[in-house]
Scaffold this motif. Structure first.
Motif, PDB file in Angstrom:
ATOM      1  N   GLY A   1       0.772  -1.224   0.000  1.00 60.62           N
ATOM      2  CA  GLY A   1       0.000   0.000   0.000  1.00 60.62           C
ATOM      3  C   GLY A   1       0.808   1.282   0.000  1.00 60.62           C
ATOM      4  N   LYS A   2       2.119   1.164  -0.001  1.00 64.88           N
ATOM      5  CA  LYS A   2       2.966   2.359   0.007  1.00 64.88           C
ATOM      6  C   LYS A   2       3.620   2.531  -1.364  1.00 64.88           C
ATOM      7  CE  LYS A   2       4.096   2.010   4.944  1.00 64.88           C
ATOM      8  NZ  LYS A   2       5.194   1.895   5.938  1.00 64.88           N
ATOM      9  N   PRO A   3       3.778   3.786  -1.816  1.00 64.17           N
ATOM     10  CA  PRO A   3       4.330   4.024  -3.151  1.00 64.17           C
ATOM     11  C   PRO A   3       5.819   3.718  -3.242  1.00 64.17           C
ATOM     12  CG  PRO A   3       4.028   6.105  -1.999  1.00 64.17           C
ATOM     13  CD  PRO A   3       3.413   5.038  -1.124  1.00 64.17           C
ATOM     14  N   ALA A   4       6.205   3.100  -4.346  1.00 62.64           N
ATOM     15  CA  ALA A   4       7.616   2.812  -4.623  1.00 62.64           C
ATOM     16  C   ALA A   4       7.822   2.963  -6.129  1.00 62.64           C
ATOM     17  CB  ALA A   4       7.982   1.409  -4.163  1.00 62.64           C
ATOM     18  N   PHE A   5       9.082   3.098  -6.543  1.00 62.26           N
ATOM     19  CA  PHE A   5       9.321   3.289  -7.971  1.00 62.26           C
ATOM     20  C   PHE A   5      10.742   2.911  -8.348  1.00 62.26           C
ATOM     21  CE2 PHE A   5       8.769   7.167  -5.500  1.00 62.26           C
ATOM     22  CZ  PHE A   5      10.070   7.640  -5.406  1.00 62.26           C
ATOM     23  N   ASN A   6      10.829   2.173  -9.453  1.00 63.41           N
ATOM     24  CA  ASN A   6      12.098   2.003 -10.144  1.00 63.41           C
ATOM     25  C   ASN A   6      12.314   3.234 -11.016  1.00 63.41           C
ATOM     26  OD1 ASN A   6      12.358  -0.726  -9.192  1.00 63.41           O
ATOM     27  ND2 ASN A   6      11.034  -1.419 -10.859  1.00 63.41           N
ATOM     28  N   VAL A   7      13.544   3.451 -11.428  1.00 58.86           N
ATOM     29  CA  VAL A   7      13.847   4.517 -12.385  1.00 58.86           C
ATOM     30  C   VAL A   7      14.483   3.846 -13.591  1.00 58.86           C
ATOM     31  CG1 VAL A   7      14.993   6.715 -12.776  1.00 58.86           C
ATOM     32  CG2 VAL A   7      14.258   6.104 -10.460  1.00 58.86           C
ATOM     33  N   ALA A   8      13.844   3.959 -14.758  1.00 59.50           N
ATOM     34  CA  ALA A   8      14.297   3.203 -15.923  1.00 59.50           C
ATOM     35  C   ALA A   8      14.202   4.028 -17.202  1.00 59.50           C
ATOM     36  CB  ALA A   8      13.473   1.927 -16.079  1.00 59.50           C
ATOM     37  N   GLY A   9      15.195   3.834 -18.076  1.00 64.75           N
ATOM     38  CA  GLY A   9      15.195   4.476 -19.382  1.00 64.75           C
ATOM     39  C   GLY A   9      15.777   3.529 -20.412  1.00 64.75           C
ATOM     40  N   MET A  10      15.718   3.929 -21.677  1.00 70.95           N
ATOM     41  CA  MET A  10      16.206   3.009 -22.704  1.00 70.95           C
ATOM     42  C   MET A  10      16.810   3.740 -23.894  1.00 70.95           C
ATOM     43  SD  MET A  10      12.853   1.547 -24.668  1.00 70.95           S
ATOM     44  CE  MET A  10      11.833   2.584 -25.726  1.00 70.95           C
ATOM     45  N   ILE A  11      17.611   2.982 -24.640  1.00 68.28           N
ATOM     46  CA  ILE A  11      18.112   3.394 -25.944  1.00 68.28           C
ATOM     47  C   ILE A  11      17.534   2.403 -26.948  1.00 68.28           C
ATOM     48  CG2 ILE A  11      20.126   3.846 -27.387  1.00 68.28           C
ATOM     49  CD1 ILE A  11      21.795   4.071 -24.820  1.00 68.28           C
ATOM     50  N   PRO A  12      16.587   2.818 -27.790  1.00 65.27           N
ATOM     51  CA  PRO A  12      15.976   1.873 -28.735  1.00 65.27           C
ATOM     52  C   PRO A  12      17.016   1.239 -29.648  1.00 65.27           C
ATOM     53  CG  PRO A  12      14.714   3.911 -28.624  1.00 65.27           C
ATOM     54  CD  PRO A  12      15.995   4.155 -27.879  1.00 65.27           C
ATOM     55  N   GLY A  13      16.801  -0.025 -29.956  1.00 64.73           N
ATOM     56  CA  GLY A  13      17.705  -0.727 -30.851  1.00 64.73           C
ATOM     57  C   GLY A  13      17.409  -0.424 -32.307  1.00 64.73           C
ATOM     58  N   LYS A  14      18.266  -0.894 -33.169  1.00 69.92           N
ATOM     59  CA  LYS A  14      18.116  -0.655 -34.599  1.00 69.92           C
ATOM     60  C   LYS A  14      17.525  -1.888 -35.283  1.00 69.92           C
ATOM     61  CE  LYS A  14      21.778   2.832 -34.696  1.00 69.92           C
ATOM     62  NZ  LYS A  14      21.825   3.019 -33.235  1.00 69.92           N
ATOM     63  N   SER A  15      18.348  -2.804 -35.757  1.00 68.34           N
ATOM     64  CA  SER A  15      17.839  -3.945 -36.522  1.00 68.34           C
ATOM     65  C   SER A  15      17.199  -5.030 -35.651  1.00 68.34           C
ATOM     66  CB  SER A  15      18.964  -4.560 -37.354  1.00 68.34           C
ATOM     67  OG  SER A  15      19.960  -5.116 -36.521  1.00 68.34           O
ATOM     68  N   LYS A  16      17.514  -5.021 -34.334  1.00 69.65           N
ATOM     69  CA  LYS A  16      16.966  -6.053 -33.437  1.00 69.65           C
ATOM     70  C   LYS A  16      16.312  -5.394 -32.221  1.00 69.65           C
ATOM     71  CE  LYS A  16      20.320  -9.576 -34.828  1.00 69.65           C
ATOM     72  NZ  LYS A  16      21.258 -10.639 -34.376  1.00 69.65           N
ATOM     73  N   ALA A  17      15.448  -4.427 -32.489  1.00 73.85           N
ATOM     74  CA  ALA A  17      14.864  -3.612 -31.423  1.00 73.85           C
ATOM     75  C   ALA A  17      13.996  -4.403 -30.450  1.00 73.85           C
ATOM     76  CB  ALA A  17      14.045  -2.475 -32.036  1.00 73.85           C
ATOM     77  N   ALA A  18      13.447  -5.529 -30.891  1.00 75.47           N
ATOM     78  CA  ALA A  18      12.585  -6.328 -30.009  1.00 75.47           C
ATOM     79  C   ALA A  18      13.384  -7.133 -28.997  1.00 75.47           C
ATOM     80  CB  ALA A  18      11.713  -7.259 -30.835  1.00 75.47           C
ATOM     81  N   GLU A  19      14.706  -7.221 -29.204  1.00 77.15           N
ATOM     82  CA  GLU A  19      15.572  -7.967 -28.289  1.00 77.15           C
ATOM     83  C   GLU A  19      16.180  -7.002 -27.273  1.00 77.15           C
ATOM     84  OE1 GLU A  19      18.342 -10.232 -30.612  1.00 77.15           O
ATOM     85  OE2 GLU A  19      16.764 -11.050 -31.907  1.00 77.15           O
ATOM     86  N   LEU A  20      16.073  -7.341 -26.000  1.00 73.76           N
ATOM     87  CA  LEU A  20      16.429  -6.420 -24.916  1.00 73.76           C
ATOM     88  C   LEU A  20      17.689  -6.853 -24.174  1.00 73.76           C
ATOM     89  CD1 LEU A  20      12.841  -6.115 -23.359  1.00 73.76           C
ATOM     90  CD2 LEU A  20      13.801  -4.798 -25.272  1.00 73.76           C
ATOM     91  N   VAL A  21      18.539  -5.876 -23.863  1.00 70.69           N
ATOM     92  CA  VAL A  21      19.703  -6.087 -23.000  1.00 70.69           C
ATOM     93  C   VAL A  21      19.560  -5.112 -21.837  1.00 70.69           C
ATOM     94  CG1 VAL A  21      22.212  -6.072 -22.803  1.00 70.69           C
ATOM     95  CG2 VAL A  21      21.127  -6.740 -24.971  1.00 70.69           C
ATOM     96  N   ILE A  22      19.645  -5.629 -20.629  1.00 74.01           N
ATOM     97  CA  ILE A  22      19.383  -4.822 -19.432  1.00 74.01           C
ATOM     98  C   ILE A  22      20.666  -4.586 -18.642  1.00 74.01           C
ATOM     99  CG2 ILE A  22      18.131  -4.743 -17.227  1.00 74.01           C
ATOM    100  CD1 ILE A  22      16.037  -6.607 -18.590  1.00 74.01           C
ATOM    101  N   PHE A  23      20.846  -3.336 -18.212  1.00 75.07           N
ATOM    102  CA  PHE A  23      21.922  -2.967 -17.296  1.00 75.07           C
ATOM    103  C   PHE A  23      21.259  -2.392 -16.050  1.00 75.07           C
ATOM    104  CE2 PHE A  23      23.687  -2.852 -21.516  1.00 75.07           C
ATOM    105  CZ  PHE A  23      24.946  -3.431 -21.371  1.00 75.07           C
ATOM    106  N   SER A  24      21.631  -2.908 -14.886  1.00 75.36           N
ATOM    107  CA  SER A  24      20.881  -2.534 -13.682  1.00 75.36           C
ATOM    108  C   SER A  24      21.734  -2.489 -12.430  1.00 75.36           C
ATOM    109  CB  SER A  24      19.730  -3.533 -13.474  1.00 75.36           C
ATOM    110  OG  SER A  24      20.250  -4.840 -13.214  1.00 75.36           O
ATOM    111  N   GLY A  25      21.128  -1.912 -11.400  1.00 73.84           N
ATOM    112  CA  GLY A  25      21.669  -1.912 -10.051  1.00 73.84           C
ATOM    113  C   GLY A  25      20.516  -1.486  -9.137  1.00 73.84           C
TER     114      GLY A  25
END
Length: 316
Positions: A86-110
């Protein structure tokens, strides 16, 4: 003979160009500014639901905006909001769209949360979390800056600062529900890279090294450099299941955590003494640059790590 010589010269030129470019983009001053800000007393230890974590989230958002990242699909901004009991929380996320394989995702996190204000000594009660995990968030932001400048990612790159890792990985669990894990090619989770690893300078370890060929691909891309990746030496600590890679790994994604911390002897871990002054900035710089180079074939789409057999999630 000429062909072999040409290949060697081309490889050397590529490595020199990479070194020059990355050294201009990811500097000691840049890394220092990020980690000093995130681990400052002003952030109050980035405790969940605190004013300090709000300040940290706003800072990460401002860095994403300055780099030129885009919000994730379906989001109006960089915050990915949800609730924990019941308490608010949030991740912070952004992206760089891909070119020829945009549907395939690579994630960098911490993870950007930490323990907040705790029972400390008479002089200090702020658990600043400089290594845990301001160092990892610093790496994630620096990598976003580098890859945005490089502008050659065929796959879509997602950069995410998770919340609520310290109380059970709720941020990464929410994040995993917002995408199809079958579309995620790899996850580079970065946690605690602020001190030299037990293997010495220019080294880091990868949790779950034997569960996919992720680590082998990274090390292949570092041939000719000083840096080496090693399997996790702390098997008894069960680190593979104790960070934000665990949720996606359980769903079959080659999701691994990169770290240098000597967790079995780290006297500053989860204490008020985990401050910037205890960190080795050169170690952080070397690790960030090694990750940047080692990930190149994955973000370009020429290497794809094998899937991890779907696991029963076991997050501490």
């Amino acid at each position: 003979m000429k062909k072999t010589l040409y290949t060697l010269v081309a490889l050397l030129f590529t490595q020199l160009t990479f070194a020059q470019d990355i050294n201009k983009i990811i500097t000691k001053e840049y890394v220092d500014r990020l980690i000093k800000t995130l681990s400052s007393d002003e952030m109050e230890g980035r405790g969940l639901y605190s004013p300090g974590i709000e300040k940290a989230a706003s800072f990460i958002e401002s860095e994403f905006k300055a780099i030129g990242l885009k919000p994730l699909d379906g989001e109006t901004g960089f915050r990915q909001s949800f609730e924990i009991e019941g308490k608010p929380a949030f991740n912070v996320a952004g992206m760089i769209p891909g070119k020829s394989k945009a549907a395939e995702l690579v994630i960098f996190s911490g993870h950007y949360d930490h323990l907040g204000i705790v029972k400390g000594d008479l002089q200090d009660s702020i658990a600043n979390g400089a290594d845990d995990d301001a160092s990892g968030i610093t790496a994630m932001i620096a990598l976003a800056k580098y890859y945005k400048k490089l502008n050659n990612n065929e796959r879509t790159l997602i950069f995410v600062a998770f919340t609520a890792e310290e109380i059970g990985g709720f941020g990464s669990k929410h994040f995993s529900k917002k995408l199809n894990p079958d579309h995620v090619v790899a996850m580079f989770n970065i946690e605690m890279i602020g001190k030299e690893s037990k293997f010495g300078k220019n080294t880091a370890f990868i949790t779950g090294f034997d569960k996919s060929d992720f680590g082998k691909i990274l090390q292949k891309n570092l041939v000719g450099t000083e840096f080496t990746f090693h399997p996790d030496p702390y098997i008894r600590q069960n680190l593979f299941y104790r960070s934000d890679n665990a949720t996606l790994a359980a769903l079959g994604v080659p999701a691994h955590t990169i770290s240098t911390d000597q967790i079995d002897t780290d006297a500053f871990y989860h204490t008020v003494k985990d401050e910037y002054s205890t960190l080795d900035t050169q170690n952080i710089l070397a690790t960030i640059k090694a990750i940047a180079k080692s990930a190149i074939t994955i973000i370009k789409g020429t290497d794809t790590p094998g899937r991890i057999p779907r696991l029963v999630e076991s997050h501490d």
